[in-house]
Design a protein around this motif. Sequence first.
Motif, PDB file in Angstrom:
ATOM      1  N   ALA A 343       0.821  -1.204   0.000  1.00  0.00           N
ATOM      2  CA  ALA A 343       0.000   0.000   0.000  1.00  0.00           C
ATOM      3  C   ALA A 343       0.853   1.252   0.000  1.00  0.00           C
ATOM      4  CB  ALA A 343      -0.906   0.014   1.225  1.00  0.00           C
ATOM      5  N   THR A 344       0.211   2.363  -0.279  1.00  0.00           N
ATOM      6  CA  THR A 344       0.903   3.629  -0.175  1.00  0.00           C
ATOM      7  C   THR A 344      -0.031   4.622   0.510  1.00  0.00           C
ATOM      8  OG1 THR A 344       1.920   5.405  -1.426  1.00  0.00           O
ATOM      9  CG2 THR A 344       0.214   4.209  -2.533  1.00  0.00           C
ATOM     10  N   ILE A 345       0.545   5.532   1.263  1.00  0.00           N
ATOM     11  CA  ILE A 345      -0.276   6.497   1.988  1.00  0.00           C
ATOM     12  C   ILE A 345      -0.617   7.652   1.060  1.00  0.00           C
ATOM     13  CG2 ILE A 345      -0.337   8.135   3.893  1.00  0.00           C
ATOM     14  CD1 ILE A 345       1.531   6.250   5.420  1.00  0.00           C
ATOM     15  N   ASN A 346      -1.902   7.886   0.937  1.00  0.00           N
ATOM     16  CA  ASN A 346      -2.368   8.978   0.104  1.00  0.00           C
ATOM     17  C   ASN A 346      -2.303  10.251   0.947  1.00  0.00           C
ATOM     18  OD1 ASN A 346      -3.438  10.220  -2.067  1.00  0.00           O
ATOM     19  ND2 ASN A 346      -5.434   9.239  -1.951  1.00  0.00           N
ATOM     20  N   GLN A 347      -1.185  10.951   0.835  1.00  0.00           N
ATOM     21  CA  GLN A 347      -0.995  12.083   1.721  1.00  0.00           C
ATOM     22  C   GLN A 347      -1.860  13.265   1.321  1.00  0.00           C
ATOM     23  OE1 GLN A 347       3.253  12.518   2.132  1.00  0.00           O
ATOM     24  NE2 GLN A 347       2.935  11.114   3.826  1.00  0.00           N
ATOM     25  N   ARG A 348      -2.357  13.957   2.319  1.00  0.00           N
ATOM     26  CA  ARG A 348      -3.209  15.116   2.022  1.00  0.00           C
ATOM     27  C   ARG A 348      -2.361  16.325   1.698  1.00  0.00           C
ATOM     28  NH1 ARG A 348      -8.412  14.338   2.995  1.00  0.00           N
ATOM     29  NH2 ARG A 348      -8.789  16.539   2.650  1.00  0.00           N
ATOM     30  N   ARG A 349      -2.882  17.132   0.798  1.00  0.00           N
ATOM     31  CA  ARG A 349      -2.223  18.390   0.490  1.00  0.00           C
ATOM     32  C   ARG A 349      -2.672  19.440   1.486  1.00  0.00           C
ATOM     33  NH1 ARG A 349      -0.099  18.712  -4.433  1.00  0.00           N
ATOM     34  NH2 ARG A 349      -0.218  16.759  -5.576  1.00  0.00           N
ATOM     35  N   GLN A 387       5.061  17.078   4.844  1.00  0.00           N
ATOM     36  CA  GLN A 387       5.754  17.926   3.872  1.00  0.00           C
ATOM     37  C   GLN A 387       6.136  19.282   4.470  1.00  0.00           C
ATOM     38  OE1 GLN A 387       2.573  16.769   3.646  1.00  0.00           O
ATOM     39  NE2 GLN A 387       1.288  17.993   2.274  1.00  0.00           N
ATOM     40  N   VAL A 388       5.387  19.720   5.505  1.00  0.00           N
ATOM     41  CA  VAL A 388       5.693  21.021   6.116  1.00  0.00           C
ATOM     42  C   VAL A 388       7.090  20.980   6.725  1.00  0.00           C
ATOM     43  CG1 VAL A 388       5.060  22.657   7.928  1.00  0.00           C
ATOM     44  CG2 VAL A 388       3.277  21.550   6.556  1.00  0.00           C
ATOM     45  N   GLU A 389       7.345  19.900   7.465  1.00  0.00           N
ATOM     46  CA  GLU A 389       8.644  19.778   8.108  1.00  0.00           C
ATOM     47  C   GLU A 389       9.776  19.748   7.072  1.00  0.00           C
ATOM     48  OE1 GLU A 389       8.288  17.466  11.876  1.00  0.00           O
ATOM     49  OE2 GLU A 389       9.917  16.364  10.898  1.00  0.00           O
ATOM     50  N   LEU A 390       9.555  18.975   6.010  1.00  0.00           N
ATOM     51  CA  LEU A 390      10.569  18.887   4.952  1.00  0.00           C
ATOM     52  C   LEU A 390      10.817  20.252   4.319  1.00  0.00           C
ATOM     53  CD1 LEU A 390       9.425  15.583   3.203  1.00  0.00           C
ATOM     54  CD2 LEU A 390      11.478  15.921   4.587  1.00  0.00           C
ATOM     55  N   TYR A 391       9.746  20.976   4.127  1.00  0.00           N
ATOM     56  CA  TYR A 391       9.854  22.280   3.496  1.00  0.00           C
ATOM     57  C   TYR A 391      10.640  23.247   4.385  1.00  0.00           C
ATOM     58  CZ  TYR A 391       8.532  26.565   1.103  1.00  0.00           C
ATOM     59  OH  TYR A 391       8.554  27.750   0.421  1.00  0.00           O
ATOM     60  N   SER A 424       1.948  27.997   0.266  1.00  0.00           N
ATOM     61  CA  SER A 424       1.615  27.567  -1.092  1.00  0.00           C
ATOM     62  C   SER A 424       2.631  26.605  -1.716  1.00  0.00           C
ATOM     63  CB  SER A 424       1.424  28.782  -2.005  1.00  0.00           C
ATOM     64  OG  SER A 424       2.649  29.494  -2.068  1.00  0.00           O
ATOM     65  N   ASP A 425       3.885  26.706  -1.310  1.00  0.00           N
ATOM     66  CA  ASP A 425       4.897  25.837  -1.927  1.00  0.00           C
ATOM     67  C   ASP A 425       5.162  24.551  -1.150  1.00  0.00           C
ATOM     68  OD1 ASP A 425       5.356  27.248  -4.149  1.00  0.00           O
ATOM     69  OD2 ASP A 425       7.033  28.415  -3.322  1.00  0.00           O
ATOM     70  N   VAL A 426       4.544  24.464   0.010  1.00  0.00           N
ATOM     71  CA  VAL A 426       4.855  23.362   0.916  1.00  0.00           C
ATOM     72  C   VAL A 426       4.565  21.996   0.290  1.00  0.00           C
ATOM     73  CG1 VAL A 426       4.055  22.289   3.046  1.00  0.00           C
ATOM     74  CG2 VAL A 426       4.652  24.699   3.022  1.00  0.00           C
ATOM     75  N   ASP A 427       3.451  21.908  -0.454  1.00  0.00           N
ATOM     76  CA  ASP A 427       3.065  20.608  -1.014  1.00  0.00           C
ATOM     77  C   ASP A 427       4.053  20.058  -2.036  1.00  0.00           C
ATOM     78  OD1 ASP A 427       0.777  20.248   0.522  1.00  0.00           O
ATOM     79  OD2 ASP A 427      -0.435  21.466  -0.834  1.00  0.00           O
ATOM     80  N   SER A 428       4.919  20.951  -2.547  1.00  0.00           N
ATOM     81  CA  SER A 428       5.908  20.458  -3.512  1.00  0.00           C
ATOM     82  C   SER A 428       6.879  19.473  -2.856  1.00  0.00           C
ATOM     83  CB  SER A 428       6.687  21.635  -4.101  1.00  0.00           C
ATOM     84  OG  SER A 428       7.447  22.254  -3.076  1.00  0.00           O
TER      85      SER A 428
END
Length: 546
Positions: A343-349, A387-391, A424-428
């Motif tokens: 499976a894969t986690i469908n991460q929310r934007r 993704q926030v943390e990564l950003y 706005s760019d975090v989801d990238s």
Amino acid sequence: LVYSDSNPLKRVLHADATLDSDGQPIRKKKVVVLGSGWSGYSFLNYLNNPNYDVQVVSPRNFFLFTPLLPSVTNGTVEARSIVEPIRGLMRKKGFEYKEAECVKIDASNKKLHCRSKEGSSLKGTTEFDMDYDILVIAVGAKPNTFNTPGVEEHAYFLKEAEDALNIRHSVIDCFERASLPNLTEEERKKILHFVVVGGGPTGVEFSAELHDFLVQDVAKIYPKVQEFTRITLLEAGDHILNMFDKRITAFAEEKFQRDGIDLKTGSMVVGVTADEISTKERETGKIVSEPYGMVVWSTGIGSRPVIRDFMQQIGQGQRRVLATDEWLRVEGCEDVYALGDTATINQRRVMEDIAAIFSKADKGKTGTLNKKDFNGVVKDICQRYPQVELYLKKNKLKNIAHLLKSANGEDTQVNIENFKQALSDVDSQMKNLPATAQVASQQGKYLAKCFNKMEKCEKKPEGPLRFRGEGRHRFQPFRYRHFGSFAPLGGEQTAAELPGDWVSIGHSSQWLWYSVYASKLNGSVIGTAVNINSTMPSGCSIRALW
Ligand code: FAD
Ligand code: MG
Ligand code: MG
Ligand code: MG
Ligand code: MG
């Protein structure tokens, strides 16, 4: 059942049954777990909730420590030392095990159709149905051939313990055959041409193991034919190990060059016949065919047929991989969880939920957020959206407040528009988790911990941020912690990539890696994994004995 009679033995036997408010025994919820690999075994190992009736279905009655599987192909490690029988854990936990494969999941009736394996002495198979209240799918994945003609028939996979033994036997076959009289030099060269397809960690590890075998053992055992041996590693992309740090890729490519492993990047295999393997060269578009003695196919993984069928039923037919939410619940059906490679986690934007996040933070409904409002949701946001943390890390920002500041100047009052702009760019930075043992075992442990406190959570469902579709769960979503990756490159050389951009290449890395495993998994698995000296009689099929 609870007996009311006075026989003390019976009372002891049924002491763990609980009664509902009418004095009726409560039927335990039946949890069926499919699979006994990294994710399934880890789930079972950490599951400690007496309120579940736990049943395990897996065609393999052991856990397999896959990182050492490539070493089984040349006999450095015996298959027997990297398996952990499932029966031991079943006995300890009071769970029930059935050695069978689930061939059909009927999600609308909560039923499973299962089939036993064909035994070596028992002919035919046995089929049976099972029902479940909660289903945990941990069946892993199957090797992906991309429908390349001839692969299923002629190539070897390296996925299961049997595969490793088959490869080992085939390598020896090649050497024995090439040592027979009356062969031309060309024929010997063909038989001793070993081709590995796929420059991911498994293909690279296997090539390295094979190279060690040719150098260390073949020189002694088959000195007359050593000069005819050749290893070719075919990779469709530009580089091998492309998921690792560039320094590791470069190091591995140079080492293979020095070792005389023929590394061909930009070569896509288009077909395999009994004698030849054909590739299409990306630069020229030319198809080139080469004779071989043995091909090992290791180009990645795909979904199992039972999962594809299940995806059709629940409206996920268009997807490539079964999707779950961040709590590992399968999207589109009730009471089914999936973890590991299957499976894969469908991460929310963040952007999809931005209005909900804002209004949750804006307690006074003023339309602007002050520092205090903001601090109230920061933790939840970081937890919910990795993704926030990564950003933040990538942009060297300490926290979201800094992010807002950088988008918003000194003004700490934020309205929805500034808020949107800042994020706005975090989801990238969204990334799928890799198909690794580390992810699978962490997911198993995470889910077991959720199950261990399920009743409490159902009674008090108020959790952190709750968005639509989150139901009654108040658990934190699953978060992966990366402990480093590791690629053995043969000759005791190992490249390790550890968190914090620390790349280490050299002799001791391997042991470093095992100690990472040792501290994160239960002792028994590791105990077996590093016990590399025990032996198994040859010709024994892989089946755990207890
Ligand atoms: P698996 O571990 O594959 O377990 C699947 C289980 O489901 C098995 O018990 C199987 O028998 C069972 N099953 C299959 N079909 C059915 C069915 N229909 N019904 C019921 N049960 C079923 N990862 C790392 O992090 N580090 C490494 O060094 C590393 N090295 C690897 C080396 C090799 C050679 C391979 C093949 C993989 C390696 N991996 C490594 C990847 C890692 O093994 C996988 O990511 C991991 O096994 C995934 O765990 P899983 O539980 O999803 O699946
Ligand atoms: Mg599993
Ligand atoms: Mg496994
Ligand atoms: Mg696997
Ligand atoms: Mg996965």
